[in-house]
Every structure is written in C-alpha cells, then in structure tokens.
Design a protein around this motif. Structure first.
Motif, PDB file in Angstrom:
ATOM      1  N   ALA A   1      -3.671   4.045   5.337  1.00  0.00           N
ATOM      2  CA  ALA A   1      -4.212   5.663   5.997  1.00  0.00           C
ATOM      3  C   ALA A   1      -3.077   5.761   6.950  1.00  0.00           C
ATOM      4  O   ALA A   1      -2.799   7.020   7.241  1.00  0.00           O
ATOM      5  CB  ALA A   1      -4.873   4.588   7.160  1.00  0.00           C
ATOM      6  N   PRO A   2      -1.990   5.367   7.522  1.00  0.00           N
ATOM      7  CA  PRO A   2      -0.193   5.810   8.137  1.00  0.00           C
ATOM      8  C   PRO A   2      -0.143   6.854   6.461  1.00  0.00           C
ATOM      9  O   PRO A   2       0.896   7.801   7.381  1.00  0.00           O
ATOM     10  CB  PRO A   2       0.614   5.498   8.628  1.00  0.00           C
ATOM     11  N   HIS A   3       0.167   6.330   5.122  1.00  0.00           N
ATOM     12  CA  HIS A   3       0.790   7.186   4.018  1.00  0.00           C
ATOM     13  C   HIS A   3      -0.352   8.898   3.970  1.00  0.00           C
ATOM     14  O   HIS A   3       0.269   9.261   2.919  1.00  0.00           O
ATOM     15  CB  HIS A   3       0.909   6.488   2.978  1.00  0.00           C
ATOM     16  N   ALA A   4      -1.474   9.113   4.518  1.00  0.00           N
ATOM     17  CA  ALA A   4      -2.991   9.699   4.130  1.00  0.00           C
ATOM     18  C   ALA A   4      -2.540  11.368   3.944  1.00  0.00           C
ATOM     19  O   ALA A   4      -2.682  12.097   3.418  1.00  0.00           O
ATOM     20  CB  ALA A   4      -3.834   9.429   4.864  1.00  0.00           C
ATOM     21  N   ASP A   5      -1.326  11.413   5.142  1.00  0.00           N
ATOM     22  CA  ASP A   5      -0.996  12.826   5.691  1.00  0.00           C
ATOM     23  C   ASP A   5       0.060  12.633   4.477  1.00  0.00           C
ATOM     24  O   ASP A   5       0.155  13.983   4.211  1.00  0.00           O
ATOM     25  CB  ASP A   5      -0.305  12.815   7.450  1.00  0.00           C
ATOM     26  N   HIS A   6       1.069  12.414   4.219  1.00  0.00           N
ATOM     27  CA  HIS A   6       2.307  12.932   3.191  1.00  0.00           C
ATOM     28  C   HIS A   6       1.270  12.284   1.845  1.00  0.00           C
ATOM     29  O   HIS A   6       2.302  12.718   0.790  1.00  0.00           O
ATOM     30  CB  HIS A   6       3.184  11.841   3.579  1.00  0.00           C
ATOM     31  N   LEU A   7       0.005  12.074   1.742  1.00  0.00           N
ATOM     32  CA  LEU A   7       0.047  11.533   0.186  1.00  0.00           C
ATOM     33  C   LEU A   7      -0.862  13.740  -0.667  1.00  0.00           C
ATOM     34  O   LEU A   7      -1.077  13.756   0.186  1.00  0.00           O
ATOM     35  CB  LEU A   7      -1.323  10.796  -0.373  1.00  0.00           C
ATOM     36  N   PRO A   8      -0.919  13.359  -1.732  1.00  0.00           N
ATOM     37  CA  PRO A   8      -1.110  14.341  -1.969  1.00  0.00           C
ATOM     38  C   PRO A   8      -3.162  14.173  -1.296  1.00  0.00           C
ATOM     39  O   PRO A   8      -3.368  13.680  -1.955  1.00  0.00           O
ATOM     40  CB  PRO A   8      -1.568  14.628  -3.331  1.00  0.00           C
ATOM     41  N   TRP A   9      -3.832  15.386  -1.522  1.00  0.00           N
ATOM     42  CA  TRP A   9      -5.092  15.141  -1.037  1.00  0.00           C
ATOM     43  C   TRP A   9      -5.930  14.686  -1.886  1.00  0.00           C
ATOM     44  O   TRP A   9      -7.233  14.175  -1.905  1.00  0.00           O
ATOM     45  CB  TRP A   9      -5.999  17.235  -1.071  1.00  0.00           C
ATOM     46  N   TRP A  10      -6.054  14.412  -3.515  1.00  0.00           N
ATOM     47  CA  TRP A  10      -6.708  14.604  -4.383  1.00  0.00           C
ATOM     48  C   TRP A  10      -6.441  12.715  -4.146  1.00  0.00           C
ATOM     49  O   TRP A  10      -7.217  12.060  -5.285  1.00  0.00           O
ATOM     50  CB  TRP A  10      -6.084  14.908  -5.678  1.00  0.00           C
ATOM     51  N   SER A  11      -5.008  12.347  -4.189  1.00  0.00           N
ATOM     52  CA  SER A  11      -4.523  10.942  -3.965  1.00  0.00           C
ATOM     53  C   SER A  11      -5.849  10.451  -3.101  1.00  0.00           C
ATOM     54  O   SER A  11      -6.597   9.679  -2.991  1.00  0.00           O
ATOM     55  CB  SER A  11      -3.084  10.383  -4.102  1.00  0.00           C
ATOM     56  N   THR A  12      -5.754  11.168  -1.716  1.00  0.00           N
ATOM     57  CA  THR A  12      -6.552  10.524  -0.372  1.00  0.00           C
ATOM     58  C   THR A  12      -7.668  10.109  -1.438  1.00  0.00           C
ATOM     59  O   THR A  12      -8.352   9.335  -0.627  1.00  0.00           O
ATOM     60  CB  THR A  12      -5.437  11.026   0.667  1.00  0.00           C
ATOM     61  N   ALA A  13      -8.560  11.205  -1.679  1.00  0.00           N
ATOM     62  CA  ALA A  13     -10.049  11.146  -2.024  1.00  0.00           C
ATOM     63  C   ALA A  13     -10.080  10.282  -2.828  1.00  0.00           C
ATOM     64  O   ALA A  13     -11.047   9.278  -2.787  1.00  0.00           O
ATOM     65  CB  ALA A  13     -10.144  12.181  -2.353  1.00  0.00           C
ATOM     66  N   LEU A  14      -9.480   9.704  -4.214  1.00  0.00           N
ATOM     67  CA  LEU A  14      -9.779   9.330  -5.150  1.00  0.00           C
ATOM     68  C   LEU A  14      -9.799   8.011  -4.691  1.00  0.00           C
ATOM     69  O   LEU A  14      -9.801   7.314  -4.835  1.00  0.00           O
ATOM     70  CB  LEU A  14      -9.177   9.665  -6.451  1.00  0.00           C
ATOM     71  N   THR A  15      -8.495   8.051  -3.809  1.00  0.00           N
ATOM     72  CA  THR A  15      -8.297   6.025  -3.327  1.00  0.00           C
ATOM     73  C   THR A  15      -9.385   5.901  -2.379  1.00  0.00           C
ATOM     74  O   THR A  15     -10.265   4.928  -2.469  1.00  0.00           O
ATOM     75  CB  THR A  15      -7.087   5.849  -2.702  1.00  0.00           C
TER      76      THR A  15
ATOM     77  N   VAL B   1      -6.506   4.732 -13.984  1.00  0.00           N
ATOM     78  CA  VAL B   1      -4.903   4.703 -14.202  1.00  0.00           C
ATOM     79  C   VAL B   1      -4.255   6.391 -14.546  1.00  0.00           C
ATOM     80  O   VAL B   1      -3.281   6.514 -14.395  1.00  0.00           O
ATOM     81  CB  VAL B   1      -4.526   3.562 -14.274  1.00  0.00           C
ATOM     82  N   ALA B   2      -4.992   6.634 -15.654  1.00  0.00           N
ATOM     83  CA  ALA B   2      -5.093   7.487 -16.599  1.00  0.00           C
ATOM     84  C   ALA B   2      -4.924   8.675 -15.932  1.00  0.00           C
ATOM     85  O   ALA B   2      -4.559   9.599 -15.589  1.00  0.00           O
ATOM     86  CB  ALA B   2      -5.499   7.009 -18.189  1.00  0.00           C
ATOM     87  N   LEU B   3      -6.005   9.419 -14.904  1.00  0.00           N
ATOM     88  CA  LEU B   3      -6.208   9.943 -14.367  1.00  0.00           C
ATOM     89  C   LEU B   3      -5.653  10.446 -13.426  1.00  0.00           C
ATOM     90  O   LEU B   3      -5.542  11.588 -13.016  1.00  0.00           O
ATOM     91  CB  LEU B   3      -7.788  10.355 -13.500  1.00  0.00           C
ATOM     92  N   TYR B   4      -5.140   9.068 -12.752  1.00  0.00           N
ATOM     93  CA  TYR B   4      -4.053   9.722 -11.575  1.00  0.00           C
ATOM     94  C   TYR B   4      -3.019   9.501 -11.903  1.00  0.00           C
ATOM     95  O   TYR B   4      -1.871   9.880 -11.514  1.00  0.00           O
ATOM     96  CB  TYR B   4      -4.837   7.788 -10.762  1.00  0.00           C
ATOM     97  N   THR B   5      -2.350   9.193 -12.899  1.00  0.00           N
ATOM     98  CA  THR B   5      -0.988   9.596 -13.380  1.00  0.00           C
ATOM     99  C   THR B   5      -0.662  10.354 -13.604  1.00  0.00           C
ATOM    100  O   THR B   5       0.000  11.261 -13.348  1.00  0.00           O
ATOM    101  CB  THR B   5      -0.402   8.271 -14.623  1.00  0.00           C
ATOM    102  N   GLY B   6      -1.828  11.291 -14.047  1.00  0.00           N
ATOM    103  CA  GLY B   6      -2.087  12.741 -14.638  1.00  0.00           C
ATOM    104  C   GLY B   6      -2.056  13.579 -13.374  1.00  0.00           C
ATOM    105  O   GLY B   6      -0.784  14.441 -13.486  1.00  0.00           O
ATOM    106  N   LEU B   7      -2.762  13.836 -12.703  1.00  0.00           N
ATOM    107  CA  LEU B   7      -2.891  13.766 -11.286  1.00  0.00           C
ATOM    108  C   LEU B   7      -1.260  13.590 -11.255  1.00  0.00           C
ATOM    109  O   LEU B   7      -0.772  15.318 -10.454  1.00  0.00           O
ATOM    110  CB  LEU B   7      -3.886  13.350 -10.370  1.00  0.00           C
TER     111      LEU B   7
ATOM    112  N   VAL C   1       0.138   3.353  -4.152  1.00  0.00           N
ATOM    113  CA  VAL C   1      -1.463   3.382  -3.145  1.00  0.00           C
ATOM    114  C   VAL C   1      -2.859   2.987  -4.007  1.00  0.00           C
ATOM    115  O   VAL C   1      -3.527   2.491  -4.168  1.00  0.00           O
ATOM    116  CB  VAL C   1      -1.365   4.860  -2.677  1.00  0.00           C
ATOM    117  N   MET C   2      -2.314   4.061  -5.267  1.00  0.00           N
ATOM    118  CA  MET C   2      -3.539   3.788  -6.632  1.00  0.00           C
ATOM    119  C   MET C   2      -3.547   1.859  -7.299  1.00  0.00           C
ATOM    120  O   MET C   2      -4.000   1.989  -6.946  1.00  0.00           O
ATOM    121  CB  MET C   2      -3.004   4.476  -7.419  1.00  0.00           C
TER     122      MET C   2
END
Length: 103
Positions: free
Chosen positions: A30-44, A71-77, A96-97
């Motif tokens: 949760a504390p990292h959510a502001d610093h991660l790309p939006w899709w990373s937080t959503a996918l996680t 993993v492939a989707l996350y790495t590609g994004l 995070v992933m």
C-alpha cells in the motif's frame, strides 16, 4: 460475537492463514501505490483479490501457465512504461508483482 467474527471462525485454518497473509502483503504494498504505475497497482489488486476469492471458495491454485502469463504481462507493461526492467522503479514494480504472485 459479530457476524464477521462468526464467519471468520467458520473458515478453515488454511483459508484464515491465506487471508491473513494477503492482508499483510496488501499492507506492505500500500505505501508504494503512489509511486508505482497505475496499472501495477490495479493488476496487483486484481491478483490479490483473485487469490483471496480462491482461498475463501477453497478452490485450487491457478496453474503455472496462468502465473507465466501474468509475469509476462507485468514484465511487458513494465518495459513499455519505464523502458527498462533494471533499476529502482522497475525493480520495485517487479518486486511488488512477485510478492503478489508468491501467494
């Protein structure tokens, strides 16, 4: 006893342990959510929610193929967003992933 605590008490021990672990992972991420790309937080969030649903319904874990697709989707994004998979931002995004998929 409230309805929530009664529901919690009826769950099998493995399910309660899994849900507790998912809650701890969510609190760590949760504390990292502001610093991660939006899709990373959503996918996680989707992955953690999916795992929680599997635990509550006592369904089997997804196959390795599903995990490889995620993993492939996350790495590609990560590559498309940050143009690298090496470095601080990309490393935190991938960690995070991995933490979400560890469950």
């Amino acid at each position: 006893m409230t309805a929530l605590s009664a529901w919690w008490a009826r769950l099998p021990r493995d399910t309660r342990d899994s849900l507790f672990l998912l809650g701890v992972i969510a609190a760590i991420i949760a504390p990292h959510a502001d610093h991660l790309p939006w899709w990373s937080t959503a996918l996680t969030t989707v992955v953690l929610g999916w795992r929680a649903a599997l635990a509550v319904r006592q369904r089997p874990l997804p196959s390795r193929w599903w995990l490889l697709v995620i993993v492939a989707l996350y790495t590609g994004l990560t590559w498309l967003t940050l143009r690298t998979v090496i470095g601080r931002e990309a490393g935190i995004t991938l960690l995070v992933m991995l933490m979400a998929l560890k469950t």
